[in-house]
Design an enzyme around this catalytic site. Structure first.
Site, PDB file in Angstrom:
ATOM      1  N   HIS A  21      -1.893  -9.609   0.083  1.00 45.29           N
ATOM      2  CA  HIS A  21      -2.646  -8.379   1.079  1.00 45.29           C
ATOM      3  C   HIS A  21      -2.294  -8.893   2.397  1.00 45.29           C
ATOM      4  O   HIS A  21      -1.867  -8.005   3.074  1.00 45.29           O
ATOM      5  CB  HIS A  21      -4.207  -8.834   0.898  1.00 45.29           C
ATOM      6  CG  HIS A  21      -5.144  -7.707   1.648  1.00 45.29           C
ATOM      7  ND1 HIS A  21      -5.477  -6.471   1.047  1.00 45.29           N
ATOM      8  CD2 HIS A  21      -5.377  -7.827   2.825  1.00 45.29           C
ATOM      9  CE1 HIS A  21      -6.076  -6.143   2.201  1.00 45.29           C
ATOM     10  NE2 HIS A  21      -5.998  -6.953   3.425  1.00 45.29           N
ATOM     11  N   GLU A  22      -2.528 -10.249   2.630  1.00 44.93           N
ATOM     12  CA  GLU A  22      -2.161 -10.445   4.010  1.00 44.93           C
ATOM     13  C   GLU A  22      -0.845 -10.495   4.442  1.00 44.93           C
ATOM     14  O   GLU A  22      -0.476 -10.023   5.639  1.00 44.93           O
ATOM     15  CB  GLU A  22      -2.859 -12.101   4.436  1.00 44.93           C
ATOM     16  CG  GLU A  22      -4.118 -12.064   4.218  1.00 44.93           C
ATOM     17  CD  GLU A  22      -5.080 -11.388   4.995  1.00 44.93           C
ATOM     18  OE1 GLU A  22      -4.477 -10.933   6.302  1.00 44.93           O
ATOM     19  OE2 GLU A  22      -6.382 -11.077   4.866  1.00 44.93           O
ATOM     20  N   HIS A  32      -0.130  -6.849   6.144  1.00 43.91           N
ATOM     21  CA  HIS A  32      -0.286  -7.067   7.404  1.00 43.91           C
ATOM     22  C   HIS A  32       0.732  -7.714   8.322  1.00 43.91           C
ATOM     23  O   HIS A  32       1.321  -7.276   9.373  1.00 43.91           O
ATOM     24  CB  HIS A  32      -1.726  -7.725   7.652  1.00 43.91           C
ATOM     25  CG  HIS A  32      -2.875  -6.772   7.150  1.00 43.91           C
ATOM     26  ND1 HIS A  32      -3.152  -5.647   7.349  1.00 43.91           N
ATOM     27  CD2 HIS A  32      -3.828  -7.139   6.374  1.00 43.91           C
ATOM     28  CE1 HIS A  32      -4.152  -5.238   6.660  1.00 43.91           C
ATOM     29  NE2 HIS A  32      -4.618  -6.309   6.087  1.00 43.91           N
TER      30      HIS A  32
END
Length: 422
Positions: free
Chosen positions: A18-19, A22
């Site tokens: 997920h990170e 970003h």
């Protein structure tokens, strides 16, 4: 130990992926990612890459995070009166600012900080060597670093590399990239799961796949590739029709019309009774035929992701209409599920990771301040207004959202503890 390791791997992978979403799109947009951390809590190891990002490994092996320049969670504690030390280059410009008592710089200039501007003017001022009669001001390099109080060294965050300096569509993509990566991870994991189980089940058929040894079907003489034409005179065209009849008739004699090759004959089959929750259902001990083609495996990964996503949205709708904290689960529930998955093997762990990845992606898209969905709502408002909300208003909304999430997390965790341990 096996449960703990499974929990760390499952939770860690879905959060780090997920990170990374970003991180990747922030880099593409020219936004400085000051830190990419694996784990939480105190730093164990840190290394600053040539790209300006400091990569850290932290003590608690649960997830991770990215710190993007100019985002609300990106704060470097500098305050007037703070003792710091500075490192200059040959031109007299500051290349490093040390605020940590854990790090000693041999060539550092000791200073009592008075004022600073590390966003626009790139200057820092203070009293050198305790001489309060003269205020020294130094120019700071654009790519200078700052050693924070815990010893982590990160780049400073000038205005041109901050999150708000990127174009609106780039910021929206950066905010969306985390959940997007969770959906991509789920698709990949479901494809792997489909491959391991030998393909996708073919449900629009009355044919039989694998027959369980000593099951009701095996005892009645049914074999793989047989076709079930009728059950008690009712025509069977799909597995849904067959399952509906069998489930409702545990331990009851049923008359099957079977086709095997060119031969058609009848068999009496008695479904076994099996407990599912509070109900007793019938089981035959057969599986649907499997399509193990490459296209079926790939399509199966996408289909399972879509089906699970729709199920989660349905559950969210039910939660909104009929609020019940027992419908929610936190880290304790995840640990419990990890324990069960670890006992059942790698395939179940992969399935659990895929489902939790979808959950994390959808949860983060909820329009709640402090979540990615809330940030996207603010991006949309900015697009409509033609200008962003003030940092003060955005900060207040984020703080409120974060507070609500913390309260919810505490309630859910406490409820999980009561459910599983008392």
């Amino acid at each position: 130990m096996k449960t703990a390791l499974t929990f760390i791997i499952v939770f860690g992978v879905i959060v780090i992926i997920h990170e990374f979403g970003h991180f990747f799109f922030a880099k593409r947009a020219g936004i400085l990612v000051r830190e990419f951390a694996i784990g939480m809590g105190p730093k164990i190891y840190g290394h600053q890459g040539k790209d300006g990002t400091t990569y850290t490994l932290r003590l608690l092996p649960i997830g991770g995070y990215v710190r993007m320049a100019g985002m609300g969670e990106d704060e470097t504690e500098l305050a007037p009166g703070m003792p710091i030390s500075l490192v200059q280059n040959d031109e007299g410009k500051i290349t490093k600012i040390n605020t940590s008592k854990k790090v000693q710089l041999p060539n550092g200039i000791p200073m009592e900080l008075v004022e600073f501007d590390l966003e626009d003017q790139l200057t820092i001022s203070g009293y050198v060597n305790g001489d309060e009669s003269h205020l020294e001001t130094y120019q700071v390099l654009h790519d200078a670093t700052i050693i924070e109080q815990d010893g982590t060294e990160v780049r400073i965050a000038p205005r041109d590399v901050q999150f708000q300096s990127a174009k609106l569509w780039e910021r929206m993509l950066t905010n969306f990239a985390g959940p997007m990566n969770n959906f991509i991870l789920a698709i990949i994991l479901f494809i792997v799961f489909t491959f391991i189980q030998g393909g996708t089940a073919v449900l629009d058929t009355n044919g039989i796949g694998r027959v369980v040894e000593n099951g009701a079907a095996a005892q009645a003489g049914l074999k793989e590739n047989d076709k079930i034409l009728q059950v008690d005179g009712e025509k069977i065209n799909s597995w849904e029709e067959l399952t509906t009849i069998i489930t409702k008739n545990p331990e009851k004699k049923l008359n099957f019309e079977i086709q095997r090759g060119q031969e058609t004959f009848e068999k009496t089959v008695v479904p076994e009774a099996e407990k599912e929750g509070d109900q007793t259902v019938g089981k035959l001990g057969i599986y649907a035929p499997m399509d193990d083609s490459f296209s079926a495996i790939i399509t199966g990964g996408f289909t399972m992701t879509l089906d699970n996503s729709l199920a989660i949205f349905k559950a969210l709708g039910s939660l909104i209409v009929h609020p019940d904290i027992n419908k929610l689960g936190g880290p304790v529930a995840m640990f419990q599920m990890s324990s069960q998955a670890a006992e059942q093997g790698v395939t179940t762990v992969i399935l659990l990771m895929a489902v939790l990845s979808i959950n994390l992606g959808i949860f983060n898209l909820l329009p709640i301040p402090a979540l990615d969905g809330g940030k996207l709502v603010l991006n949309i408002i900015e697009g409509v207004r033609g200008k962003p909300l003030s940092q003060e208003k955005e900060g207040i909304l984020t703080l409120i959202g974060f507070g609500l999430l913390m309260v919810l997390m505490v309630l859910v965790t406490w409820n999980d503890i009561q459910r599983f341990f008392f």
